[in-house]
Scaffold this motif. Structure first.
Motif, PDB file in Angstrom:
ATOM      1  N   GLU A 133      -0.779  -8.074   0.512  1.00 14.45           N
ATOM      2  CA  GLU A 133      -0.220  -7.143   1.500  1.00 14.45           C
ATOM      3  C   GLU A 133       0.648  -7.911   2.492  1.00 14.45           C
ATOM      4  O   GLU A 133       1.728  -7.436   2.864  1.00 14.45           O
ATOM      5  N   GLN A 178      -5.210   2.795  -3.154  1.00 16.11           N
ATOM      6  CA  GLN A 178      -4.041   2.571  -2.317  1.00 16.11           C
ATOM      7  C   GLN A 178      -4.341   2.055  -0.915  1.00 16.11           C
ATOM      8  O   GLN A 178      -3.555   1.270  -0.369  1.00 16.11           O
ATOM      9  N   ASN A 238       0.813  -1.212   0.000  1.00 12.77           N
ATOM     10  CA  ASN A 238       0.000   0.000   0.000  1.00 12.77           C
ATOM     11  C   ASN A 238       0.849   1.265   0.000  1.00 12.77           C
ATOM     12  O   ASN A 238       0.539   2.244  -0.673  1.00 12.77           O
TER      13      ASN A 238
END
Lengths: 118, 118, 118, 118
Positions: free
Chosen positions: B50, D46, A29
């Motif tokens: 992530e 994002q 991110n």
């Protein structure tokens, strides 16, 4: 980390924790956010000539300074999350570039390393 | 500039001058080069989750460290050309963000400032 | 979707399915990949003057054509995943721009809409 | 160019000429503008998880559709300026990818071509 980068790093850690935002700060991110800020930087220059980009009005220069800051901010967050020493990595990279682009070979010629004839 | 950033700045000035590359370093061009490096950074993360982005293998982490270095390098060159104090601009920007995103208002919620209901 | 874009869309769906790659094709990831390709496009132009960018050697032009293709490919995949009609959205956006930048007002002047004095 | 892309191309040529903006549309500048729009696209995703990126609210989806349109618009302008056939280049690139990533070899594995063991 260097004193001033470390100071910023501490402010940014506190900023994220106070807002319970660390959950969003995976390296993936943060890389996206950094690239988003790069896009904002580009937009300031896209219709300017190279000459105009060197002689910005004060207000425009101030806006660009804030975009550069945004990018540094995400660089510092990313380095913190990944345990990367930004300064050491940069010193290493400059050394790599010095070897990859020997001055005598690339005088005034800015192609990529792979585009030089040996 | 902070000592370590100034050290890098001096190395980068020397690097560009030894190669007669300053002619290519208009702020417009440097911004493009910085964004090009951002693209390379993204490519390391684009197919990772992530979670995976937080647990990189050492070799991948080293490659990412060099991309971060490339970005810092162009940030420093750009700041030098534009006469911007990167650290001061970053402190200013953090202060602006602290005001724009008051902690009590944005707890655990990461939308853009304009997307919060008042 | 338009015939030629639809043809590409079908090829790309088949390509992803044959490789069991759809699992990686969340819109978030596809947006990152698209931006990664944008970075590669920029790298071809970053040290060129505007003039040089208009007169590319055939081999360079071919390389740039493939970067443009990479970007279109990810645009099509993203549109497919999000159920977006790319052509309709583009027609809408051009209409919005025509209203936002009336010809009489912006002749030869390329600032952003918000930078024009009224 | 395909009918729908050609339709957009004609609208965009007329748009630029009516505003005397072609002077700003060197390929270098158009590439920067395209990358600027990519940055805006990234900003929408994002802080979202991959899951959230697949289930956008209608208003967000509409905003993303316009960013995709902005990117296609600059792709078309760039292709026009460089004399590139976007569709043909995309078909070529897909063929190159099919050869570079044989299905039997890369099943469910999304590393870059150079990262596969032979």
């Amino acid at each position: 980390m260097a004193d001033s980068l470390d100071h910023l790093n501490q402010r940014l850690l506190r900023f994220a924790r106070e807002r319970d935002w660390e959950q969003f700060h995976s390296p993936k991110n943060l890389a996206m956010a950094l690239a988003g800020e790069c896009g904002e930087l580009l937009e300031h220059f896209q219709w300017l000539t190279e000459e105009q980009s060197s002689t910005l009005a004060p207000e425009k220069r101030r806006a660009v300074a804030h975009e550069l800051a945004d990018i540094l901010i995400y660089l510092i967050r990313l380095s913190e999350r990944l345990g990367v020493d930004l300064i050491a990595a940069s010193d290493e990279k400059i050394a790599i570039n010095e070897a990859r682009y020997p001055a005598h070979k690339v005088q005034g010629d800015a192609r990529r390393a792979s585009e030089y004839d040996d």
